[in-house]
Design a protein around this motif. Structure first.
Motif, PDB file in Angstrom:
ATOM      1  N   TYR A   4      -8.291   9.613  -5.569  1.00 21.60           N
ATOM      2  CA  TYR A   4      -7.394   8.665  -4.916  1.00 21.60           C
ATOM      3  C   TYR A   4      -6.908   7.576  -5.866  1.00 21.60           C
ATOM      4  O   TYR A   4      -7.572   7.205  -6.820  1.00 21.60           O
ATOM      5  CB  TYR A   4      -8.068   8.024  -3.700  1.00 21.60           C
ATOM      6  N   SER A   6      -5.158   3.687  -5.258  1.00 25.41           N
ATOM      7  CA  SER A   6      -4.903   2.703  -4.213  1.00 25.41           C
ATOM      8  C   SER A   6      -4.575   1.358  -4.824  1.00 25.41           C
ATOM      9  O   SER A   6      -5.236   0.934  -5.782  1.00 25.41           O
ATOM     10  CB  SER A   6      -6.133   2.579  -3.299  1.00 25.41           C
ATOM     11  N   GLY A   9      -5.466  -1.244  -1.035  1.00 23.97           N
ATOM     12  CA  GLY A   9      -6.647  -0.828  -0.284  1.00 23.97           C
ATOM     13  C   GLY A   9      -6.408   0.169   0.828  1.00 23.97           C
ATOM     14  O   GLY A   9      -7.360   0.742   1.367  1.00 23.97           O
ATOM     15  N   THR A  11      -5.026   3.250   0.803  1.00 19.17           N
ATOM     16  CA  THR A  11      -5.414   4.618   0.469  1.00 19.17           C
ATOM     17  C   THR A  11      -6.906   4.719   0.209  1.00 19.17           C
ATOM     18  O   THR A  11      -7.530   5.734   0.532  1.00 19.17           O
ATOM     19  CB  THR A  11      -4.620   5.125  -0.740  1.00 19.17           C
ATOM     20  N   ARG A  12      -7.496   3.672  -0.355  1.00 18.71           N
ATOM     21  CA  ARG A  12      -8.947   3.678  -0.530  1.00 18.71           C
ATOM     22  C   ARG A  12      -9.639   3.795   0.826  1.00 18.71           C
ATOM     23  O   ARG A  12     -10.591   4.566   0.979  1.00 18.71           O
ATOM     24  CB  ARG A  12      -9.411   2.408  -1.234  1.00 18.71           C
ATOM     25  N   ARG A  13      -9.161   3.060   1.822  1.00 21.16           N
ATOM     26  CA  ARG A  13      -9.746   3.138   3.160  1.00 21.16           C
ATOM     27  C   ARG A  13      -9.570   4.536   3.745  1.00 21.16           C
ATOM     28  O   ARG A  13     -10.510   5.118   4.283  1.00 21.16           O
ATOM     29  CB  ARG A  13      -9.091   2.098   4.077  1.00 21.16           C
ATOM     30  N   ALA A  15      -9.049   7.388   2.168  1.00 17.50           N
ATOM     31  CA  ALA A  15      -9.848   8.361   1.420  1.00 17.50           C
ATOM     32  C   ALA A  15     -11.323   8.255   1.784  1.00 17.50           C
ATOM     33  O   ALA A  15     -12.032   9.270   1.893  1.00 17.50           O
ATOM     34  CB  ALA A  15      -9.654   8.156  -0.071  1.00 17.50           C
ATOM     35  N   THR A  16     -11.805   7.040   1.980  1.00 19.27           N
ATOM     36  CA  THR A  16     -13.204   6.836   2.359  1.00 19.27           C
ATOM     37  C   THR A  16     -13.481   7.403   3.743  1.00 19.27           C
ATOM     38  O   THR A  16     -14.506   8.064   3.966  1.00 19.27           O
ATOM     39  CB  THR A  16     -13.551   5.343   2.315  1.00 19.27           C
ATOM     40  N   ARG A  29     -11.994   7.573  -7.868  1.00 20.73           N
ATOM     41  CA  ARG A  29     -10.799   6.756  -8.091  1.00 20.73           C
ATOM     42  C   ARG A  29     -10.125   7.198  -9.390  1.00 20.73           C
ATOM     43  O   ARG A  29     -10.800   7.480 -10.387  1.00 20.73           O
ATOM     44  CB  ARG A  29     -11.195   5.283  -8.192  1.00 20.73           C
ATOM     45  N   ARG A 231      -0.746  -4.825  -6.167  1.00 19.56           N
ATOM     46  CA  ARG A 231      -2.091  -5.370  -5.962  1.00 19.56           C
ATOM     47  C   ARG A 231      -2.160  -6.811  -6.463  1.00 19.56           C
ATOM     48  O   ARG A 231      -2.753  -7.679  -5.807  1.00 19.56           O
ATOM     49  CB  ARG A 231      -3.116  -4.504  -6.687  1.00 19.56           C
TER      50      ARG A 231
END
Length: 256
Positions: A4, A6, A9, A11-13, A15-16, A29, A231
């Motif tokens: 991933y 991100s 945040g 896409t991080r969320r 993907a998680t 990452r 970001r």
């Protein structure tokens, strides 16, 4: 394996959440080194792992160029070429034909493409007139709906189900005309700067996923290797990062 990229945040969320739903603990990452030098990125699959999920935000109805470069240039290590590859794109409203771009890249690499999926998350693009963050209420609603959407995507991946992609009107124009123009004309980091609110905390430089920001004389300076993930703008605690006048009066959004 879930790979991933991100910025703020979202896409991080996503993907998680997908990692938890699938029981896939190999969540990786895309590092600055991988993004800056895609040919140096080598991905080896764990024994028994048979799928790769590419997770990324949608950029003007297409794949972020830095992520597309990794897809095209990475080294396929153990099991990577034999795996089934999936797409998980986050978007503020829709992905248009982002999935078609992804499938073309997978085909060119000789990778087996499985399902393509998208999930709606809060808007974070603020660099053009008419584009701003969502209201708190809209952002909260999107975040509350995301887990159910991800569970449906996980089910489709496990069961070989159909694509789940959010598309609105004018998809062809968005992905075939607007996206290339955006990449060519609207991704310059040159307008980035800071205003008098900057307190030299260095948070923007420390968190840049491309290692593209340096602190000089107490102020951030942007290099040429910008992913345009925003970001730096959204994470600034003093709302001091600017992009010319485009960010005047615009909101901030960052998902911890």
């Amino acid at each position: 394996m879930i790979l991933y990229f991100s910025g703020t945040g979202n896409t991080r969320r996503a993907a998680t959440l997908l990692s938890e739903a699938l029981g896939d603990t190999d969540l990786r990452r895309l590092t600055p080194q991988m993004l800056l030098d895609p040919a140096s990125a080598r991905f080896d699959m764990s024994v028994g792992d048979t799928r790769v999920v590419w997770a990324f935000p949608t950029y003007s109805w297409g794949i972020p160029p830095v992520v597309a470069a990794v897809m095209r240039g990475c080294m396929a290590g153990q099991g990577f070429s034999d795996a089934t590859h999936y797409m998980l794109a986050t978007c503020g409203d829709d992905i248009a034909y982002t999935d078609r771009q992804w499938r073309r890249i997978m085909k060119a690499r000789g990778f087996r493409a499985g399902g393509a999926f998208s999930v709606v998350m809060p808007n974070n693009y603020v660099l053009m007139k008419g584009f701003d963050t969502d209201s708190d209420e809209v952002a909260a609603r999107k975040l509350a709906e995301a887990p159910d959407a991800i569970r449906r995507i996980a089910d489709a991946i496990r069961d070989g189900g159909a694509d789940i992609a959010v598309r609105l009107r004018f998809s062809r124009i968005k992905s075939s005309v607007i996206y290339p123009s955006f990449v060519r004309y609207a991704m310059s980091p040159r307008p980035f700067g800071s205003n008098e609110g900057c307190v030299s905390c260095g948070k923007c430089a420390a968190s840049c996923p491309m290692d593209n920001i340096a602190m000089k004389d107490g102020r951030p300076v942007w290099g040429t290797h910008c992913a345009m993930c925003l970001r730096c703008y959204h994470i600034c605690p003093r709302h001091a990062v600017t992009y010319g006048k485009a960010t005047d009066g615009k909101g901030q959004y960052f998902l911890e």
